[in-house]
Motif scaffolding. Structure first.
Motif, mmCIF file in Angstrom:
data_model
loop_
_atom_site.group_PDB
_atom_site.id
_atom_site.type_symbol
_atom_site.label_atom_id
_atom_site.label_comp_id
_atom_site.label_asym_id
_atom_site.label_seq_id
_atom_site.Cartn_x
_atom_site.Cartn_y
_atom_site.Cartn_z
ATOM 1 N N HIS A 152 0.862 -1.174 0.000
ATOM 2 C CA HIS A 152 0.000 0.000 0.000
ATOM 3 C C HIS A 152 0.907 1.235 0.000
ATOM 4 O O HIS A 152 1.896 1.286 0.755
ATOM 5 N N PRO A 153 0.599 2.218 -0.832
ATOM 6 C CA PRO A 153 1.476 3.397 -0.930
ATOM 7 C C PRO A 153 1.791 4.043 0.422
ATOM 8 O O PRO A 153 2.919 4.498 0.641
ATOM 9 N N ALA A 154 0.812 4.093 1.339
ATOM 10 C CA ALA A 154 1.058 4.734 2.634
ATOM 11 C C ALA A 154 2.117 3.970 3.430
ATOM 12 O O ALA A 154 2.961 4.568 4.108
ATOM 13 N N ARG A 155 2.096 2.638 3.320
ATOM 14 C CA ARG A 155 3.053 1.828 4.085
ATOM 15 C C ARG A 155 4.413 1.825 3.406
ATOM 16 O O ARG A 155 5.442 1.784 4.079
ATOM 17 N N LEU A 160 10.052 4.077 3.583
ATOM 18 C CA LEU A 160 11.059 4.998 3.043
ATOM 19 C C LEU A 160 11.414 6.096 4.041
ATOM 20 O O LEU A 160 12.543 6.616 4.034
ATOM 21 N N LEU A 161 10.465 6.443 4.911
ATOM 22 C CA LEU A 161 10.735 7.471 5.931
ATOM 23 C C LEU A 161 11.387 6.876 7.184
ATOM 24 O O LEU A 161 11.645 7.603 8.147
ATOM 25 N N PRO A 169 14.453 7.359 -0.497
ATOM 26 C CA PRO A 169 14.167 7.900 0.846
ATOM 27 C C PRO A 169 14.278 9.429 0.901
ATOM 28 O O PRO A 169 13.521 10.083 1.631
ATOM 29 N N GLU A 170 15.210 9.982 0.132
ATOM 30 C CA GLU A 170 15.333 11.445 0.108
ATOM 31 C C GLU A 170 14.086 12.066 -0.519
ATOM 32 O O GLU A 170 13.621 13.127 -0.096
ATOM 33 N N MET A 171 13.551 11.405 -1.544
ATOM 34 C CA MET A 171 12.317 11.915 -2.156
ATOM 35 C C MET A 171 11.198 11.976 -1.122
ATOM 36 O O MET A 171 10.442 12.953 -1.069
ATOM 37 N N PRO A 188 0.950 8.256 10.599
ATOM 38 C CA PRO A 188 1.458 9.403 11.348
ATOM 39 C C PRO A 188 2.976 9.388 11.499
ATOM 40 O O PRO A 188 3.568 8.357 11.825
ATOM 41 N N THR A 189 3.599 10.518 11.215
ATOM 42 C CA THR A 189 5.041 10.705 11.360
ATOM 43 C C THR A 189 5.248 12.101 11.905
ATOM 44 O O THR A 189 4.908 13.081 11.250
#
Length: 266
Positions: free
Chosen positions: A13-16, A21-22, A46-48, A80-81
């Motif tokens: 899933h894109p959110a996961r 990556l974060l 990850p930088e993106m 959430p981040t």
């Protein structure tokens, strides 16, 4: 808070993937596998993600400080981040009201972290699909005063919605009920700088039953048609008001392939 769907761990899933990556831990092996494949295509993936997150921080800060915004509707919130959007907005104005929306049940599981509002403000979470703008607006209207300006955030969302699925119509449907003086905040991946890698990423998503639509600068700018762009206009996400903070150190010389923009509804 609404929504009770089960978590599907059979495909990414894109959110996961974004969470992985974060550096987050709220993802599954299938998401990590997808993220690592994106990493193989471009080591700066990850930088993106961090650049995109930093743009959201700066845009929200600008909206609160300069735009005078006190109401936010964030669609495609993701896991959430910290700092989350409401934390930035309520640092500027503690009475800010925020409605978050996402369609991934794992975001719902962590929504409590999105609901830690200041005493003066309000945060709410709505589990809904971005392709159902009427339901989102109806739910948001229970928390937000739609007769007053609202900042509508679609951060790194529209590249998951094809033109055939009505990406432009979706934006118009979400903006139409919002009061004059509202804002549209967008970020979006592009293949303008490395078309081959962009196409391979699109194919990777397609193989997993997901949609990825990198758009050109002109195609991205079209989402702001009829609105008044805030300076510097459509720009690389890295170049959108870096003086407001959260500048991400980058490796390599090429641009991070993501556009961003903020525009006001007349």
């Amino acid at each position: 808070m609404t929504g009770h769907d089960a978590i599907d761990t059979s495909r990414p899933h894109p959110a996961r993937v974004y969470d992985w990556l974060l550096g987050g831990k709220d993802n599954y092996p299938v998401d990590e596998q997808m993220a690592r494949q994106l990493l193989a295509l471009d080591s700066r993936a990850p930088e993106m993600a961090r650049v995109n997150r930093a743009f959201m921080h700066r845009a929200t800060r600008w909206l609160g400080m300069t735009g005078g915004v006190r109401q936010y509707l964030d669609i495609g919130t993701g896991i959430p981040t910290e700092p989350n959007l409401h934390q930035i907005a309520q640092q500027v104005a503690p009475d800010s009201r925020i409605v978050y929306t996402d369609n991934d049940p794992i975001v719902l599981r962590h929504a409590e972290a999105l609901l830690r509002s200041t005493p003066e403000g309000v945060t709410e979470y709505v589990q809904a699909d971005a392709r159902e703008p009427g339901a989102i607006i109806e739910a948001a209207g229970k928390t937000l005063d739609l007769d007053r300006p609202v900042a509508l955030s679609l951060i790194a969302l529209l590249h998951f919605v094809s033109d055939d699925d009505g990406a432009h119509e979706l934006v118009r449907a979400l903006l139409a009920p919002l009061a004059p003086g509202s804002y549209l905040v967008l970020s979006h991946v592009t293949g303008d700088f490395d078309p081959d890698t962009s196409e391979r990423a699109r194919e990777l998503y397609k193989q997993r039953g997901l949609t990825l639509v990198p758009r050109t600068r002109d195609e991205f700018a079209a989402f702001f048609e009829g609105l008044d762009l805030v300076g510097p206009g459509v720009s690389l996400a890295t170049d959108w008001r870096p003086e407001l903070g959260e500048v991400v150190p980058l490796s390599g010389d090429g641009p991070i392939p993501g556009y961003a923009g903020v525009a006001r509804k007349p």
